[in-house]
Design an enzyme around this catalytic site. Structure first.
Site, PDB file in Angstrom:
ATOM      1  N   ASN A 158       0.799  -1.226   0.000  1.00  0.00           N
ATOM      2  CA  ASN A 158       0.000   0.000   0.000  1.00  0.00           C
ATOM      3  C   ASN A 158       0.830   1.272   0.000  1.00  0.00           C
ATOM      4  O   ASN A 158       0.347   2.334  -0.352  1.00  0.00           O
ATOM      5  CB  ASN A 158      -0.946   0.007   1.214  1.00  0.00           C
ATOM      6  CG  ASN A 158      -0.242  -0.263   2.511  1.00  0.00           C
ATOM      7  OD1 ASN A 158       0.407  -1.299   2.662  1.00  0.00           O
ATOM      8  ND2 ASN A 158      -0.341   0.638   3.462  1.00  0.00           N
ATOM      9  N   CYS A 333      -2.963   4.624   6.509  1.00  0.00           N
ATOM     10  CA  CYS A 333      -3.725   3.647   7.276  1.00  0.00           C
ATOM     11  C   CYS A 333      -3.303   3.593   8.735  1.00  0.00           C
ATOM     12  O   CYS A 333      -3.831   2.819   9.500  1.00  0.00           O
ATOM     13  CB  CYS A 333      -3.545   2.261   6.666  1.00  0.00           C
ATOM     14  SG  CYS A 333      -3.767   2.293   4.915  1.00  0.00           S
TER      15      CYS A 333
HETATM   16  C1  LIG Z   1      -2.809  -3.370   2.316  1.00  0.00           C
HETATM   17  C2  LIG Z   1      -3.869  -2.970   3.275  1.00  0.00           C
HETATM   18  N1  LIG Z   1      -4.309  -3.864   4.169  1.00  0.00           N
HETATM   19  C3  LIG Z   1      -5.251  -3.572   5.051  1.00  0.00           C
HETATM   20  C4  LIG Z   1      -5.820  -2.327   5.092  1.00  0.00           C
HETATM   21  C5  LIG Z   1      -6.877  -2.044   6.109  1.00  0.00           C
HETATM   22  O1  LIG Z   1      -8.096  -1.786   5.474  1.00  0.00           O
HETATM   23  P1  LIG Z   1      -9.335  -1.277   6.311  1.00  0.00           P
HETATM   24  O2  LIG Z   1      -8.892  -0.024   6.993  1.00  0.00           O
HETATM   25  O3  LIG Z   1     -10.395  -1.037   5.278  1.00  0.00           O
HETATM   26  O4  LIG Z   1      -9.704  -2.326   7.276  1.00  0.00           O
HETATM   27  C6  LIG Z   1      -5.381  -1.337   4.204  1.00  0.00           C
HETATM   28  C7  LIG Z   1      -5.905   0.031   4.280  1.00  0.00           C
HETATM   29  O5  LIG Z   1      -5.358   0.978   3.845  1.00  0.00           O
HETATM   30  C8  LIG Z   1      -4.387  -1.675   3.256  1.00  0.00           C
HETATM   31  O6  LIG Z   1      -3.939  -0.800   2.367  1.00  0.00           O
END
Ligand SMILES: Cc1ncc(COP(=O)(O)O)c(C=O)c1O
Length: 395
Positions: A158, A333
């Site tokens: 990400n 995040c």
């Molecule tokens: C690679 C990845 N995993 C997990 C998440 C967590 O997602 P959520 O906040 O929708 O639970 C994100 C959020 O940015 C992410 O980019």
């Protein structure tokens, strides 16, 4: 006031208006609870959820019944790790358990593993990623132990857009009878995710990363070759075949399904367009700020929406000049993280390089005039640094 140009699609995407249209009836008209099988309100909600499961299953090539709806990837990642621990401990309380992940995972994976070490006494290996942010098959093989039970590796990073060779990594795990989980949150709807070709046991994602609503996602648990059962992480009334309890978020699930169906039709074109814009933006910046450097793989081998760049100076000093752009520094995040990114440090970037990093991420509504304006704003912001050239107005 004019809103900044949105270049933060890795953080979240706007819900597609077509998705909103699909969701609307399920707030008021078809508001039933799918767990209620005694009346037509429940039946229509149940069939809407079934359709959404089929739409997602079609996109990622899996069985619709292998999807467990939840609140998103954070929940999914926790559920896999702790659900599997409960299952393993239940089956064999004295068995040693070793899990493997990498040092460039999302915090919802890393912090779950840290909690598993601390509270469940699980042995966890955090493999080092290479300079491009990836794990190779050879690296994975080096860390396997006789008691390794789970490998969890992100599909698309990400922060820096690296794409792990998930098909081959999953293959290694299959050959060694080890469970394989991938956090595919940044992959679904952006690149080809095909579970017929890729023998993963668990996969997690959130709908808001592919133009669906926030707070909804799914956990895929393979039911054939092999059939897997893990203990539920969220307990209650036994919904979804006792895999995750709680009344289903029907409008959200319908939105996730509609978003997946649109991605299936438009993903190839969307991804080509965002990739081309990434290349264009990078080339424009490179002309004006020749010292700009990419974090992660080269433009041809990375996520089609992500451009992580090291700028000539710390981003903090230039935030006012960059206020016309909505972007992130590392990942959005993690609420307290700013410039000190564990992913950038995992690929060998110094804290100074991390403080100079800007994450630009593009999506369905990014257009060429936004790319030109972004290039102009960024170039002008840093124009005075080390004698970089000034980029004139493009309009
Ligand atoms: C690679 C990845 N995993 C997990 C998440 C967590 O997602 P959520 O906040 O929708 O639970 C994100 C959020 O940015 C992410 O980019």
């Amino acid at each position: 006031m004019q809103k900044p140009i949105y270049l933060d699609y890795n953080a979240t995407t706007p819900t597609d208006p077509r998705v909103i249209d699909a969701m609307l009836p399920y707030f008021h008209h078809d508001f039933g609870n799918p767990a209620n099988t005694l009346n037509s309100y429940g039946w229509s909600a149940e069939s809407a959820v079934k359709k959404a499961s089929e739409q997602v299953a079609h996109l990622i090539h899996c069985k619709a019944s292998d999807l467990v709806w939840n609140a998103g990837a954070t929940e999914g990642n926790n559920s896999v790790i702790f659900g599997l621990i409960r299952k393993l401990k239940n089956e064999n309380p004295d068995e040693k358990i070793h899990f493997i992940t990498s040092n460039a995972e999302h915090w919802s994976v890393l912090n779950s593993f840290k909690a598993a070490e601390k509270y469940e006494k699980i042995e966890v290996t955090y493999m080092p990623v290479n300079v491009e942010g990836m794990i190779s098959v050879e690296e994975l093989k080096k860390h396997l132990k006789p008691h390794t039970k789970l490998v969890s590796l992100i599909w698309v990073n990400n922060e820096i857009g690296s794409i792990n060779p998930v098909e081959e990594l999953a293959q290694v795990c299959q050959e060694n009878k080890i469970y394989f989980h991938t956090d595919a949150t940044q992959a679904v709807g952006k690149i080809d995710v095909n579970l017929e070709k890729t023998p993963v046991h668990f996969l997690t994602f959130s709908a808001h990363k592919f133009y669906g609503p926030k707070g909804v996602g799914a956990l895929y648990i393979r039911s054939q070759n092999p059939s897997i059962h893990i203990e539920p992480f969220i307990l209650g009334g036994g919904h979804q075949n006792n895999r995750r309890s709680g009344t289903l978020n029907v409008p959200g699930i319908v939105g996730a399904g509609a978003a997946a169906a649109i991605c299936e039709k438009e993903m190839t074109e969307d991804s080509q367009r965002t990739h081309d814009f990434c290349v264009q933006l990078y080339n424009l910046l490179k002309v004006n700020l020749p010292g700009v450097e990419i974090n992660g793989p080269t433009l041809t081998h990375r996520s089609p929406i992500n451009l992580s760049l090291i700028m000539p100076a710390s981003i903090d000093l230039f935030l006012p000049a960059l206020s016309g752009l909505a972007f992130s520094q590392g990942s959005a995040c993690h609420t307290v993280e700013t410039s000190s990114s564990h992913v950038l440090s995992a690929i060998g970037r110094s804290p100074m390089q991390a403080s100079r990093t800007i994450r630009l991420s593009l999506g369905r509504w990014t257009n060429e005039s936004e790319i030109l304006e972004a290039a102009r704003l960024i170039s002008n912001a840093f124009k005075g640094i080390s004698g970089y050239a000034y980029l004139h107005d493009t309009n």
